[in-house]
Design an enzyme around this catalytic site. Structure first.
Site, PDB file in Angstrom:
ATOM      1  N   SER A  33       0.829  -1.214   0.000  1.00 54.22           N
ATOM      2  CA  SER A  33       0.000   0.000   0.000  1.00 54.22           C
ATOM      3  C   SER A  33       0.859   1.258   0.000  1.00 54.22           C
ATOM      4  CB  SER A  33      -0.920  -0.002   1.223  1.00 54.22           C
ATOM      5  OG  SER A  33      -0.176  -0.202   2.408  1.00 54.22           O
ATOM      6  N   ASN A 120      -2.433  -2.675  13.260  1.00 58.98           N
ATOM      7  CA  ASN A 120      -3.889  -2.482  13.174  1.00 58.98           C
ATOM      8  C   ASN A 120      -4.344  -1.201  13.877  1.00 58.98           C
ATOM      9  OD1 ASN A 120      -3.736  -4.903  11.898  1.00 58.98           O
ATOM     10  ND2 ASN A 120      -4.755  -6.098  13.503  1.00 58.98           N
ATOM     11  N   THR A 165     -39.835  26.169 -10.726  1.00 61.81           N
ATOM     12  CA  THR A 165     -40.073  24.784 -10.305  1.00 61.81           C
ATOM     13  C   THR A 165     -40.206  24.025 -11.614  1.00 61.81           C
ATOM     14  OG1 THR A 165     -42.465  25.072 -10.246  1.00 61.81           O
ATOM     15  CG2 THR A 165     -41.299  25.449  -8.167  1.00 61.81           C
ATOM     16  N   HIS A 166     -39.728  22.800 -11.652  1.00 64.23           N
ATOM     17  CA  HIS A 166     -39.671  22.013 -12.899  1.00 64.23           C
ATOM     18  C   HIS A 166     -38.870  22.746 -13.984  1.00 64.23           C
ATOM     19  CE1 HIS A 166     -43.175  19.755 -11.201  1.00 64.23           C
ATOM     20  NE2 HIS A 166     -43.499  20.967 -10.763  1.00 64.23           N
ATOM     21  N   SER A 287     -13.460  27.843 -27.341  1.00 62.58           N
ATOM     22  CA  SER A 287     -13.494  26.659 -28.185  1.00 62.58           C
ATOM     23  C   SER A 287     -12.367  26.773 -29.201  1.00 62.58           C
ATOM     24  CB  SER A 287     -14.837  26.581 -28.905  1.00 62.58           C
ATOM     25  OG  SER A 287     -14.712  25.784 -30.061  1.00 62.58           O
ATOM     26  N   LYS A 293     -17.465  31.052 -28.692  1.00 65.92           N
ATOM     27  CA  LYS A 293     -17.864  30.312 -27.497  1.00 65.92           C
ATOM     28  C   LYS A 293     -17.059  30.625 -26.249  1.00 65.92           C
ATOM     29  CE  LYS A 293     -19.807  26.445 -27.409  1.00 65.92           C
ATOM     30  NZ  LYS A 293     -20.004  25.008 -27.378  1.00 65.92           N
ATOM     31  N   GLU A 300     -18.607  22.515 -15.204  1.00 67.65           N
ATOM     32  CA  GLU A 300     -18.853  21.148 -15.669  1.00 67.65           C
ATOM     33  C   GLU A 300     -17.987  20.145 -14.926  1.00 67.65           C
ATOM     34  OE1 GLU A 300     -19.793  21.384 -20.301  1.00 67.65           O
ATOM     35  OE2 GLU A 300     -18.140  22.659 -19.742  1.00 67.65           O
ATOM     36  N   TYR A 327     -10.002  -6.574  12.495  1.00 67.84           N
ATOM     37  CA  TYR A 327      -9.332  -6.074  11.290  1.00 67.84           C
ATOM     38  C   TYR A 327      -9.281  -7.128  10.182  1.00 67.84           C
ATOM     39  CZ  TYR A 327      -5.691  -4.356   8.171  1.00 67.84           C
ATOM     40  OH  TYR A 327      -5.002  -3.947   7.060  1.00 67.84           O
TER      41      TYR A 327
HETATM   42  N1  ARG Z   1      -1.227  -1.437   5.360  1.00 68.50           N
HETATM   43  C1  ARG Z   1      -2.200  -1.926   6.279  1.00 68.50           C
HETATM   44  C2  ARG Z   1      -3.512  -1.163   6.107  1.00 68.50           C
HETATM   45  O1  ARG Z   1      -3.488  -0.154   5.495  1.00 68.50           O
HETATM   46  C3  ARG Z   1      -1.713  -1.764   7.670  1.00 68.50           C
HETATM   47  C4  ARG Z   1      -2.280  -2.714   8.649  1.00 68.50           C
HETATM   48  C5  ARG Z   1      -1.777  -4.088   8.403  1.00 68.50           C
HETATM   49  N2  ARG Z   1      -2.153  -4.989   9.422  1.00 68.50           N
HETATM   50  C6  ARG Z   1      -2.067  -6.301   9.291  1.00 68.50           C
HETATM   51  N3  ARG Z   1      -2.443  -7.033  10.277  1.00 68.50           N
HETATM   52  N4  ARG Z   1      -1.608  -6.856   8.195  1.00 68.50           N
HETATM   53  O2  ARG Z   1      -4.563  -1.566   6.540  1.00 68.50           O
END
Ligand code: ARG
Length: 467
Positions: A33, A120, A165-166, A287, A293, A300, A327
């Site tokens: 991650s 965790n 409205t509408h 444009s 334009k 948007e 977790y």
């Molecule tokens: N990278 C993990 C997350 O974002 C961290 C926690 C990982 N914990 C574990 N027990 N593998 O959730």
């Protein structure tokens, strides 16, 4: 075993070129991650410093080790700030990247930091701190947007426009009143933000893996050091909970939906057909082929960002919905949704604040449109009730006949001769012309929260005192 190895080899060939280096590479790619959670480095370091300080205070680690840890973490913070830090995907996430660097910097003392802690509760802390800060930024940004609307509302407390409205002309309103509708909407968003900050203001650190810890930690101390009101009260819930992220995303989705409705009005109002506003050059584009334009691109894109934000909310709700306590690694997928929604919302609010501050209001066009479409027909009906004593249903019927006559003659209500009005209902006098103008119409709507300039000014004052 010859058979086994040939099986592995053929599987690898099936996975193909991208994963040529085999299952290890696939695992690293799905598991890591660091590519996105490096955004949490400052929160991670702050949490670790608070944790180490508490461990030393409680006599769980020595003061000397704590000093080394804190010093090492400070060094890492400046390395990351300056761009000198080398993130490694092999080390999975921000927590392990920082811990490995700490070990390289200070040696064995680094290993004591993770006492009475798990990734965790660590990740629960980091993302919670991040979301809390983002909510604080959102609160400020919304306050800026509300201020922009209050200024425009004050300027245009008397400017008359058609109310719809509408998307059909309904009754004349003031542009100030319309602006104040958005003040109410963004004011509610801001109230939700404030409530969410209060709601999530509990520190997760110390829940450890899920069951708490046997070490004599002081969770109140870390909570205070990290600016939380108090620690969370159930360690299982603490590491399973992403409600604060879901709340942030729900609030963001509602706010983005408001921004999108406003963006849609800007798109409509800036067309030559409506012509109610002229967008500043800063928030529009030309444009490449049609020189005449001026496109409302910023509006948007604000409208489109809503799709991303709403998508993030649905994505995280879906990630969470099947998870048993406590977790699960699924929860790692919370971050990209939160980060993407935060970035989109911040940008959308900033762009909208700029557009509202810069836009030119074409009061003449608004007023001309406000008078068309027999928008004061209700005022005529109300007059018949008030001055001629008709029941409203009868007044509605009489007014319908007056509108049909005007339509047939191709003129406005105010242009119909008195004799022709009296032919429809003899109780009508020339005083009726006093209520058929758009100015008289809006000025008469003085009910609390109504569109009369006097009432709009009261609402502006109420909000100014609270912004
Ligand atoms: N990278 C993990 C997350 O974002 C961290 C926690 C990982 N914990 C574990 N027990 N593998 O959730």
């Amino acid at each position: 075993m010859a058979d086994g190895s040939s099986e592995t080899k053929s599987s690898n060939q099936m996975w193909g070129g991208r994963f040529a280096s085999g299952p290890d590479a696939i695992m690293e790619e799905i598991n890591a991650s660091i590519g996105f959670d490096k955004k949490l480095y400052a929160q991670d370091i702050r949490g670790s410093i608070a944790h180490a300080t508490m461990l030393a205070h409680q006599g769980i680690i020595s003061a000397e080790d704590k000093d080394k840890i804190v010093h090492g973490l400070d060094t890492i913070l400046s390395e990351i700030d300056s761009g000198a830090f080398e993130f490694s995907r092999r080390l999975e996430d921000i927590h392990m990247n920082i811990e490995a660097r700490l070990a390289a910097l200070i040696g064995p003392a680094a290993g004591r930091l993770h006492t009475a802690r798990s990734r965790n509760d660590q990740v629960a802390l980091d993302i919670r701190l991040w979301v809390k800060e983002e909510l604080q930024k959102t609160e400020k940004a919304l306050t800026g947007l509300i201020a922009a609307f209050l200024d425009r509302a004050e300027e245009h407390a008397e400017t008359v426009m058609p109310g719809f409205t509408h998307l059909q002309t309904a009754q004349p309103v003031t542009f100030g009143h319309h602006c104040m509708a958005y003040v109410e909407m963004f004011g509610r968003d801001r109230a939700r933000v404030r409530h969410a900050i209060e709601h999530m203001d509990e520190s997760p650190i110390g829940a450890a893996a899920l069951a708490g810890t046997g070490f004599p930690i002081d969770r109140h101390m870390t909570a205070k050091a990290l600016g939380f009101r108090e620690p969370t009260r159930n360690s299982i819930d603490t590491v399973s909970d992403r409600d604060f992220a879901l709340e942030f995303l729900s609030i963001a989705a509602i706010a983005a939906t408001h921004l999108s409705r406003l963006a849609e009005e800007i798109v409509i109002w800036s067309t030559p057909q409506f012509g109610f506003i002229r967008l500043s050059d800063a928030f529009s584009t030309g444009s490449s082929i049609m020189p005449q334009k001026k496109n409302p691109d910023a509006a948007e894109l604000v409208r489109a960002k809503t799709g991303r934000v709403n998508g993030s909310l649905v994505a995280l709700l879906t990630v969470m919905k099947g998870l048993p306590l406590a977790y699960s690694k699924d929860m790692q997928e919370d971050k990209e949704q939160v980060f993407d929604a935060a970035e989109s919302l911040e940008l959308a609010i900033a762009a909208m604040t700029g557009m509202i501050r810069d836009v030119t209001i074409r009061a003449d066009r608004m007023k001309a449109a406000a008078g068309s479409g027999y928008s004061t027909a209700t005022d005529l009906a109300d007059w018949l009730v008030r001055e001629a004593g008709l029941p409203f249903r009868d007044a509605h019927h009489v007014t319908g006949r007056v509108v049909a006559l005007a339509e047939q003659k191709g003129c406005d209500l105010a242009d119909l001769p008195l004799a022709e009005l009296q032919a429809i209902n003899s109780a009508i006098t020339d005083k009726v012309y006093g209520v058929l103008t758009v100015e008289a119409s809006v000025a008469s709507r003085t009910s609390f929260g109504g569109t009369a300039p006097s009432e709009v000014r009261k609402q502006i004052a109420w909000w100014r005192a609270r912004n």
